[in-house]
Design a protein around this motif. Sequence first.
Motif, PDB file in Angstrom:
ATOM      1  N   TYR A  94      -1.881  11.048   2.582  1.00 33.01           N
ATOM      2  CA  TYR A  94      -2.260  12.227   3.347  1.00 33.01           C
ATOM      3  C   TYR A  94      -1.024  13.003   3.798  1.00 33.01           C
ATOM      4  O   TYR A  94       0.113  12.534   3.688  1.00 33.01           O
ATOM      5  CB  TYR A  94      -3.097  11.832   4.570  1.00 33.01           C
ATOM      6  CG  TYR A  94      -2.310  11.164   5.685  1.00 33.01           C
ATOM      7  CD1 TYR A  94      -1.843  11.896   6.766  1.00 33.01           C
ATOM      8  CD2 TYR A  94      -2.052   9.798   5.655  1.00 33.01           C
ATOM      9  CE1 TYR A  94      -1.127  11.296   7.793  1.00 33.01           C
ATOM     10  CE2 TYR A  94      -1.353   9.180   6.677  1.00 33.01           C
ATOM     11  CZ  TYR A  94      -0.892   9.938   7.732  1.00 33.01           C
ATOM     12  OH  TYR A  94      -0.188   9.328   8.738  1.00 33.01           O
ATOM     13  N   GLY A 119     -10.161  -0.711  14.251  1.00 33.64           N
ATOM     14  CA  GLY A 119      -9.176   0.285  13.848  1.00 33.64           C
ATOM     15  C   GLY A 119      -9.301   1.578  14.617  1.00 33.64           C
ATOM     16  O   GLY A 119      -9.542   2.641  14.033  1.00 33.64           O
ATOM     17  N   TYR A 157      -9.062   4.509  10.396  1.00 34.86           N
ATOM     18  CA  TYR A 157      -8.236   4.280   9.205  1.00 34.86           C
ATOM     19  C   TYR A 157      -9.066   4.296   7.929  1.00 34.86           C
ATOM     20  O   TYR A 157      -9.217   3.300   7.234  1.00 34.86           O
ATOM     21  CB  TYR A 157      -7.465   2.974   9.371  1.00 34.86           C
ATOM     22  CG  TYR A 157      -6.475   3.083  10.506  1.00 34.86           C
ATOM     23  CD1 TYR A 157      -5.176   3.529  10.285  1.00 34.86           C
ATOM     24  CD2 TYR A 157      -6.857   2.801  11.810  1.00 34.86           C
ATOM     25  CE1 TYR A 157      -4.277   3.679  11.326  1.00 34.86           C
ATOM     26  CE2 TYR A 157      -5.963   2.949  12.862  1.00 34.86           C
ATOM     27  CZ  TYR A 157      -4.673   3.392  12.615  1.00 34.86           C
ATOM     28  OH  TYR A 157      -3.795   3.549  13.660  1.00 34.86           O
ATOM     29  N   THR A 158      -9.608   5.511   7.628  1.00 33.72           N
ATOM     30  CA  THR A 158     -10.447   5.660   6.440  1.00 33.72           C
ATOM     31  C   THR A 158     -10.158   6.942   5.678  1.00 33.72           C
ATOM     32  O   THR A 158     -10.853   7.225   4.713  1.00 33.72           O
ATOM     33  CB  THR A 158     -11.937   5.656   6.839  1.00 33.72           C
ATOM     34  OG1 THR A 158     -12.176   6.724   7.776  1.00 33.72           O
ATOM     35  CG2 THR A 158     -12.332   4.336   7.488  1.00 33.72           C
ATOM     36  N   SER A 177      -4.845   7.137   5.765  1.00 32.45           N
ATOM     37  CA  SER A 177      -3.875   6.382   6.568  1.00 32.45           C
ATOM     38  C   SER A 177      -4.225   4.898   6.623  1.00 32.45           C
ATOM     39  O   SER A 177      -3.743   4.177   7.494  1.00 32.45           O
ATOM     40  CB  SER A 177      -3.832   6.946   7.996  1.00 32.45           C
ATOM     41  OG  SER A 177      -5.102   6.819   8.615  1.00 32.45           O
ATOM     42  N   ASP A 178      -5.054   4.448   5.697  1.00 32.48           N
ATOM     43  CA  ASP A 178      -5.597   3.089   5.723  1.00 32.48           C
ATOM     44  C   ASP A 178      -4.524   2.016   5.887  1.00 32.48           C
ATOM     45  O   ASP A 178      -4.712   1.031   6.605  1.00 32.48           O
ATOM     46  CB  ASP A 178      -6.387   2.812   4.435  1.00 32.48           C
ATOM     47  CG  ASP A 178      -7.375   3.932   4.107  1.00 32.48           C
ATOM     48  OD1 ASP A 178      -6.972   5.101   4.203  1.00 32.48           O
ATOM     49  OD2 ASP A 178      -8.522   3.632   3.764  1.00 32.48           O
ATOM     50  N   ASP A 179      -3.390   2.191   5.212  1.00 30.23           N
ATOM     51  CA  ASP A 179      -2.366   1.149   5.205  1.00 30.23           C
ATOM     52  C   ASP A 179      -1.522   1.121   6.482  1.00 30.23           C
ATOM     53  O   ASP A 179      -0.611   0.297   6.595  1.00 30.23           O
ATOM     54  CB  ASP A 179      -1.454   1.327   3.988  1.00 30.23           C
ATOM     55  CG  ASP A 179      -2.184   1.037   2.684  1.00 30.23           C
ATOM     56  OD1 ASP A 179      -2.763  -0.057   2.563  1.00 30.23           O
ATOM     57  OD2 ASP A 179      -2.217   1.918   1.807  1.00 30.23           O
ATOM     58  N   LYS A 235      -3.024   0.658   9.444  1.00 24.54           N
ATOM     59  CA  LYS A 235      -3.803  -0.129  10.408  1.00 24.54           C
ATOM     60  C   LYS A 235      -3.080  -1.432  10.739  1.00 24.54           C
ATOM     61  O   LYS A 235      -2.577  -2.127   9.862  1.00 24.54           O
ATOM     62  CB  LYS A 235      -5.180  -0.430   9.829  1.00 24.54           C
ATOM     63  CG  LYS A 235      -6.095  -1.184  10.782  1.00 24.54           C
ATOM     64  CD  LYS A 235      -7.460  -1.404  10.150  1.00 24.54           C
ATOM     65  CE  LYS A 235      -8.373  -2.210  11.074  1.00 24.54           C
ATOM     66  NZ  LYS A 235      -9.709  -2.437  10.458  1.00 24.54           N
ATOM     67  N   ASP A 289     -12.759   3.843  14.487  1.00 27.05           N
ATOM     68  CA  ASP A 289     -12.646   3.508  13.064  1.00 27.05           C
ATOM     69  C   ASP A 289     -11.838   4.584  12.339  1.00 27.05           C
ATOM     70  O   ASP A 289     -12.319   5.256  11.427  1.00 27.05           O
ATOM     71  CB  ASP A 289     -14.041   3.355  12.441  1.00 27.05           C
ATOM     72  CG  ASP A 289     -13.988   2.727  11.050  1.00 27.05           C
ATOM     73  OD1 ASP A 289     -12.926   2.190  10.684  1.00 27.05           O
ATOM     74  OD2 ASP A 289     -15.000   2.786  10.328  1.00 27.05           O
ATOM     75  N   GLY A 338       0.811  -1.203   0.000  1.00 22.81           N
ATOM     76  CA  GLY A 338       0.000   0.000   0.000  1.00 22.81           C
ATOM     77  C   GLY A 338       0.850   1.260   0.000  1.00 22.81           C
ATOM     78  O   GLY A 338       2.072   1.213  -0.055  1.00 22.81           O
TER      79      GLY A 338
END
Length: 320
Positions: free
Chosen positions: A63, A252, A217-218, A221-223, A225, A215, A59
């Motif tokens: 951001y 998360g 990681y949306t 910064s999702d990768d 988690k 929650d 990934g």
Amino acid sequence: MLGFWLKALRRPTLDLTLATAPGLTTRIIERPGIVLDDAELAALVEQLRTVAGRTLAQGALTYGVFSGERERLSQSIVTLISETATGRPVAFNALAQMQLQLNGEPEQVTHLGLVMVDPEVRGRGLSWVLYGLTVLVLFVRGGLRPRWISNVTQVPSVVGMVCETFSDVYPSPDAGSRQSFAHLTLARQIMRGHRHVFGVGEEAGFEESRSVIIDAYTGGSDDLKKSFEQAAQHRDARYNAFCRETLDYERGDDVLQLGRMDLAAARRYLLGQVPRSSLPGLIGASAFLLLQRLVLPLLHWLDDGRRFGTLRPRAARTKP
């Protein structure tokens, strides 16, 4: 080291390079989105992405400083560690400056930001540079005025590092930790207007009393988690237990920590984290910087023969 602090005095923003470990060079650059041209800025962002690429299993991050946007980088302070011989970047920390309000007055909060270290250089004692050096520079340059910091993470080792380094940290498992009105006020403003700093989407919830982002990681910064088992553990088991009990890793969650760099925190940092070989020079240089910061304005004020800012020199008396 003395040259580092001398240059810090002469520049309105930091763009300094110094040796902090054998074979490694550290560059601290403040507001790169303002002081660097397009080519220099693109090169810096590429260096950050290189470290991230070697750190993340898969990934990519989109951001903050990874976006390459000047607006984002204009509010950042990047600490980049590279190999001296090759120039290859191996670690970085991207701090962000957030302009908030506290008790009706402007308050600048320094977000500790994202820290990434190339797996090849982990264990070489770089944490004192990545987590504290730049904040200490800002603290000393500010005349030793207490400085608020924030941190968003789910990693127990980072939670513990923040608790051990800074003062009045919340949330924390340490005895006496409590959420003051200042903690709550700043946390609300951060979640209302600065989620982009740490890549949390608008849909993420926030439990104010525990200062936990739900929650998280949306929003870019999702990768980052991790499961609890994947997250780096702290040597003190109570920080690991605190994170396990406070956060839902499957969903998360993150903690939003707030604390301060003050004299007590600076002492803990200097005596507890800075290598003994670097301590004398760092303390001496800090004292020199503080002397310049506090004494020079007084000397300029007392010199009525020269202009200093808006002050005008005393008119020469003429003989009758």
